[in-house]
Design a protein around this motif. Structure first.
Motif, PDB file in Angstrom:
ATOM      1  N   SER A  58      -8.402  -0.099  -0.160  1.00 62.97           N
ATOM      2  CA  SER A  58      -7.270   0.757  -0.499  1.00 62.97           C
ATOM      3  C   SER A  58      -7.161   0.937  -2.018  1.00 62.97           C
ATOM      4  O   SER A  58      -6.902   2.043  -2.517  1.00 62.97           O
ATOM      5  CB  SER A  58      -5.980   0.159   0.060  1.00 62.97           C
ATOM      6  OG  SER A  58      -4.875   0.973  -0.217  1.00 62.97           O
ATOM      7  N   ALA A  92      -7.436  -4.454   1.670  1.00 63.89           N
ATOM      8  CA  ALA A  92      -6.670  -4.274   0.437  1.00 63.89           C
ATOM      9  C   ALA A  92      -7.551  -3.728  -0.691  1.00 63.89           C
ATOM     10  O   ALA A  92      -7.167  -2.808  -1.421  1.00 63.89           O
ATOM     11  CB  ALA A  92      -6.035  -5.604   0.027  1.00 63.89           C
ATOM     12  N   GLN A 108       0.836  -1.201   0.000  1.00 64.95           N
ATOM     13  CA  GLN A 108       0.000   0.000   0.000  1.00 64.95           C
ATOM     14  C   GLN A 108       0.875   1.257   0.000  1.00 64.95           C
ATOM     15  O   GLN A 108       0.617   2.213  -0.747  1.00 64.95           O
ATOM     16  CB  GLN A 108      -0.904   0.015   1.244  1.00 64.95           C
ATOM     17  CG  GLN A 108      -2.061  -0.963   1.187  1.00 64.95           C
ATOM     18  CD  GLN A 108      -2.810  -1.006   2.510  1.00 64.95           C
ATOM     19  OE1 GLN A 108      -2.196  -0.961   3.576  1.00 64.95           O
ATOM     20  NE2 GLN A 108      -4.125  -1.098   2.432  1.00 64.95           N
ATOM     21  N   LEU A 115      -0.913  -3.121  -6.294  1.00 65.05           N
ATOM     22  CA  LEU A 115      -1.876  -3.537  -5.278  1.00 65.05           C
ATOM     23  C   LEU A 115      -2.815  -4.609  -5.818  1.00 65.05           C
ATOM     24  O   LEU A 115      -3.177  -5.556  -5.108  1.00 65.05           O
ATOM     25  CB  LEU A 115      -2.663  -2.311  -4.803  1.00 65.05           C
ATOM     26  CG  LEU A 115      -3.447  -2.410  -3.493  1.00 65.05           C
ATOM     27  CD1 LEU A 115      -2.610  -2.996  -2.369  1.00 65.05           C
ATOM     28  CD2 LEU A 115      -3.956  -1.029  -3.092  1.00 65.05           C
TER      29      LEU A 115
END
Length: 1004
Positions: free
Chosen positions: A998, A995, A954, A973
């Motif tokens: 993000s 995840a 990240q 990512l």
């Protein structure tokens, strides 16, 4: 006087807003108001007035806020547009404080107080605010002047009105609602209303500080003693030394007075002696002094009226003198209120308060307090033993009870004979039956012998002669045996002791054959001879040999064991209680020889035999010893069973020390269980109380409080634990260096949990100082590191650096603590630019991070694939990632510099901006590379580090976005998300969702 500049006034206001509450802050705020007014800047003047109002509010001079508030209100009326939204909100908010201050100021006429309330209502209505705060203010004014119906209407209107931005916080409102319930006599309702605040769900700057104090007496009245104890410990810690909370301090003092903790109350009074005098806020003065008066009255009733209290206006006062001074001053204030209000409500309530009687005999608090001196006045009863002396009876009945208890060996016999003696002395002198007089003399002589009195032998001889004269040969023979024991206890010559033992044995043998106690007297003499001869043989053998009860050598133990074994065999059936004593001694012999497995069955047999002989109290000592041995062998369940049995059998024990030992033993065992902290605390608390009663506060009492503090901490009651531990810390520091270091470290841990970083650092540093001379430097290094962390948290950066460097030096002496070294180096890296943000500081931070990575890499090269390798690799990954974060900090500082330069003109500034832009680009790329390396290493370490790996990915993705490569970051990512979805069984719960969230944010 030199006029202050605007900049100096601004700086002074900023400093004043952060200054400690109290008279000094108020005086400075007053000076700043004068300076701002002289300066002629109306905006600055308004700011200074606001600062002064806030300073007064948080002090004992809160009633002085009326004048600056009136002036600030005049400024508003002159030019409302000069007040921005926040300034206007602040002004209207302060109306509530002023309403309280007016109500609490007896010199302000009732008409004026009512007028201010009307003015508050008018202005709130015009400004569009809810009437909720107005009705609350009306409630307390109506209550003070005795208009109960109006108070009830105001209370209901308060609750019915809407909450808005002018309403008090939930915590403060709940305080008031519960306090009103207490005034109506409904303690249970109050506790229910207060629960969200007491549970920490609703808090503010002064809550739960005040509520913890308000709840003390309601909890006592409801019989909820554990909560009352905890609220006192936690609440007083919050209120201590806070000038605006003096009324709460008074409630804590009152609580101590009404719960049998007068000495604790006196200590709290001493801590606040500076405020025992006239206060500007007379309502606070009356509230604070009211609690003190309850304590002073109790102390006088307990016979301490002539003891020193604290000075009043610089003049030393006794308890009685201070009581009269404070009572007179407080009643004068109350009558001023009455005169203004046209009712006696204030003085009636005050008199009722200071006349309150104790709500409980003694409520042990756990904290150490210096005991009050003994007086002739009756003291509050100690926590009762399980078998108190029976109620008073007629004299003859009392004597019969005492003789029965003596014959049965019951612990209560001593207390009964003491009462017989007291009654004989007081009412029946010259008329007492000679045998009763002899029995009383026997009891007193035995008490003297147990205490090692110099005249014990003389008293015992008189008892013996008295019994002989009365034809009581059996009692005379027992007195002979006690003479021998007293001689051994006093260190008489061996020949004299043996002579007395032989005399006692002959006296027992000489008893008539039909005497029922003849066999018992002979056996007692035999057992005493075995015990004393063992001591004499050890003494005669010289210092190179130890007595059975000492550290122990084998000399004489075989002979002693044989003698005791023969005694048990001979008397196990007919005299089981004496055989139990012998078996306990056998168990102790086995322990002194280092054979716990042989000792355990002997101690168990001794306890069982005592119980079978209907003397359960005699089983307590061997069971406690057995529990300790079992704990040393890590047989915890068996140890707990033995300790609980000891507690069960201690019901009739009257010795405070024995009760303390039993409770402490069980508490210590329970503390090793994950689910028994609350019960451990209960027993440790009771143990501390019993040790105090026995005069062993600094010994067993300190150990009990240490266990109590650990139990509280295990329950998450860190404030309670810290109060208990701090109170007994001076005692623990006298128990050897090991305990001193351990206690200070534990206190540091508690203070750290309470976010008291400075105090925590102090304890760690003091502990490190004690450990300074130890051969092993690791404890000192760990303590220095802990201190550094807390110094850093307290923003004492230079001190933190010094502590970290000392810790690093000590760890490097050991040569085997790479993880500690790397963590310290990383911390030093973060501290480098804290106060000196220069290129050199950033370079130092980078170098320290590289040094940390080098330490880990060297350790990995040295140790290879050992069990420590995964943790070392994780530390290396963390170091790379933290270096990236340090570089990001540097980037932010450069970008801030760009903003600064953006307002300037000239080629030089443009050149500087271009140079910084290039540096930022290079640093961003380096951050990405470091995050990639860290993520790759976490990937090698497996599923346990998926969360760490995600953070690195990240970080790299967002950094790439900041460099203009959004798609590259998103791709990075996305690849990890695809990998996680391919092996869902290894992914921690919620990680995949984090995840994806993000990634969505990155693309938005």
């Amino acid at each position: 006087m030199t006029m202050l500049t605007r900049e100096e006034i601004e700086r002074g206001l900023a400093e004043n807003s952060e200054a400690p509450n109290g008279a000094a802050r108020n005086a400075h705020a007053e000076v700043l108001v004068g300076a701002a007014e002289a300066n002629g800047d109306t905006a600055l003047f308004r700011k200074a007035l606001d600062n002064l109002i806030n300073a007064y509010l948080w002090s004992a001079e809160s009633s002085k806020m009326l004048v600056p508030f009136a002036r600030l209100l005049q400024e508003y009326d002159k030019d409302p547009g000069a007040f921005d939204r926040w300034d206007a909100h602040s002004l209207f908010w302060q109306f509530k404080w002023v309403a309280t201050a007016i109500s609490d100021s007896p010199e302000i006429p009732l008409e004026s107080a009512t007028g201010w309330l009307d003015e508050m209502e008018r202005r709130y209505r015009i400004a569009g605010y809810s009437e909720r705060p107005v009705r609350e203010a009306e409630l307390w004014l109506a209550d003070a002047i005795g208009e109960d119906d109006r108070a009830e209407r105001a209370y209901r209107a308060w609750l019915a009105a809407d909450r808005d931005s002018m309403s008090d916080c939930h915590a403060c409102e709940l305080n008031g609602q519960g306090s009103y319930a207490v005034l109506r006599g409904d303690d249970a309702q109050a506790m229910e209303v207060w629960q969200p605040v007491l549970a920490g769900e609703r808090t503010c700057a002064e809550e739960p500080h005040r509520l913890l104090a308000h709840s003390l007496l309601p909890l006592l009245r409801l019989g909820r003693f554990d909560e009352a104890r905890s609220h006192h410990l936690r609440g007083y810690r919050m209120a201590r030394g806070n000038e605006s909370l003096l009324p709460s301090v008074g409630k804590h003092i009152e609580f101590c007075a009404l719960s049998g903790n007068e000495s604790r109350g006196l200590e709290i009074l001493a801590e606040h002696a500076a405020h025992v005098g006239p206060l500007v806020n007379v309502d606070d003065q009356m509230a604070f002094h009211g609690g003190i008066l309850v304590l002073l009255r109790r102390l006088t009733e307990l016979g301490h009226g002539q003891s020193p209290a604290v000075p009043y206006e610089g003049v030393p006062r006794t308890v009685s003198e201070l009581y009269e001074v404070l009572r007179t001053g407080s009643l004068e204030i109350a009558r001023r209120f009455d005169a203004r209000n046209g009712t006696t409500r204030v003085s009636d309530r005050f008199l009722a308060r200071i006349g309150r009687e104790p709500l409980v005999g003694v409520l042990p608090l756990g904290v150490r307090s210096t005991a009050l001196p003994k007086t002739a006045a009756p003291a509050a009863a100690a926590a009762p033993a399980a078998a108190p002396v029976p109620p008073a009876a007629g004299f003859d009945e009392l004597v019969e009870r005492a003789r029965q208890a003596r014959a049965q060996g019951r612990p209560a016999a001593d207390g009964l004979w003491a009462e017989v003696g007291a009654r004989a002395d007081a009412h029946l002198e010259g008329q007492v039956d000679p045998l009763v007089a002899a029995d009383v003399a026997d009891h007193r002589a035995l008490t003297a012998a147990r205490g090692g009195a110099a005249n014990a032998a003389e008293l015992l001889e008189a008892v013996r002669d008295g019994y002989r004269a009365l034809g009581q040969a059996e009692r005379a023979a027992l007195a002979e045996l006690r003479l021998a024991s007293a001689a051994a206890q006093s260190g008489a010559e061996p020949e004299r002791i043996r002579e007395l033992l032989n005399t006692a044995a002959r006296a027992a043998e000489a008893l008539d054959a039909d005497e029922p106690l003849r066999g018992r007297r002979i056996a007692l003499a035999e057992l005493a001879s075995i015990r004393v001869e063992s001591y004499l043989r050890s003494a005669e053998a010289g210092p190179e040999h130890e007595h059975v009860h000492g550290p122990g050598q084998d000399h004489g133990h075989g002979e002693l064991a044989a003698e005791l074994g023969a005694f048990v065999a001979a008397h196990g059936e007919d005299l089981p209680d004496l055989a139990a004593e012998a078996e306990e001694m056998l168990g102790r012999v086995a322990l002194s020889q280092g054979d716990p497995e042989r000792a355990l069955p002997l101690l168990a047999a001794s306890a069982a035999r005592a119980v079978s002989a209907d003397r359960p109290w005699q089983a307590v000592d061997p069971l406690v010893l057995q529990a300790g041995v079992l704990m040393s062998l890590d047989r915890r369940e068996d140890a707990e069973a033995a300790a609980r049995a000891a507690l069960d059998h201690s019901a009739e024990v009257t010795e405070a020390e024995t009760h303390g030992v039993v409770r402490l033993t069980l508490a210590d065992i329970l503390l090793r269980r994950a689910d028994a902290a609350a019960e451990a605390a209960e027993h440790a608390l009771t143990a501390a109380h019993w040790f105090d009663q026995a005069g062993l506060t600094a010994d067993g009492g300190a150990q009990a409080r240490l266990v109590l503090a650990r139990a509280h901490a295990r329950e998450g009651r860190n404030a309670d634990a810290a109060e208990v531990l701090q109170s007994t810390l001076p005692d623990l520091l006298e128990h050897g260096e090991g305990q001193a270091v351990s206690a200070r470290e534990f206190l540091g841990d508690l203070l750290r949990q309470l976010n008291d970083s400075r105090a925590a650092a102090e304890q760690y540093l003091l502990a490190a100082e004690v450990a300074k001379g130890w051969e092993d430097t690791r404890p000192q290094a760990a303590l220095a590191q802990a201190a550094a962390e807390q110094l850093s948290a307290a923003r004492l950066h230079q001190e933190a650096v010094a502590a970290y460097e000392r810790s690093l030096e000590l760890y490097r002496v050991t040569g085997d603590a790479p993880i500690a070294e790397v963590r310290i180096l990383r911390s030093l890296a973060w501290l480098a630019p804290r106060e000196n943000v220069t290129a050199a500081a950033w370079a130092q931070a980078r170098d320290l991070m590289h040094e940390a990575a080098g330490v880990v890499e060297a350790a990995l090269a040295e140790h290879g694939e050992t069990p420590a390798a995964p943790q070392l690799r994780a530390e290396l990954a963390q170091t790379w990632q933290q270096l990236a974060q340090v570089l990001d900090w540097r980037v932010n500082s450069l970008e801030e510099a760009d903003e600064e330069y953006g307002d300037e003109d000239g080629d030089e500034s443009t050149h500087a901006v271009v140079g910084r832009a290039a540096e930022v680009e290079a640093l961003r790329l380096e951050e990405i590379g470091l995050s990639e390396r860290a993520a790759a290493l976490y990937a090698e370490l497996g599923p346990d580090h998926l969360g760490d790996r995600l953070q690195c990915v990240q970080y790299a993705a967002w950094t790439e976005q900041e460099t203009g490569r959004e798609e590259a970051g998103a791709a990075r990512l996305s690849a990890l998300i695809d990998e996680l979805r391919a092996r869902p069984e290894e992914v921690p719960e919620g990680l995949l969702e984090r995840a994806q969230s993000s990634l969505d944010s990155l693309r938005s």
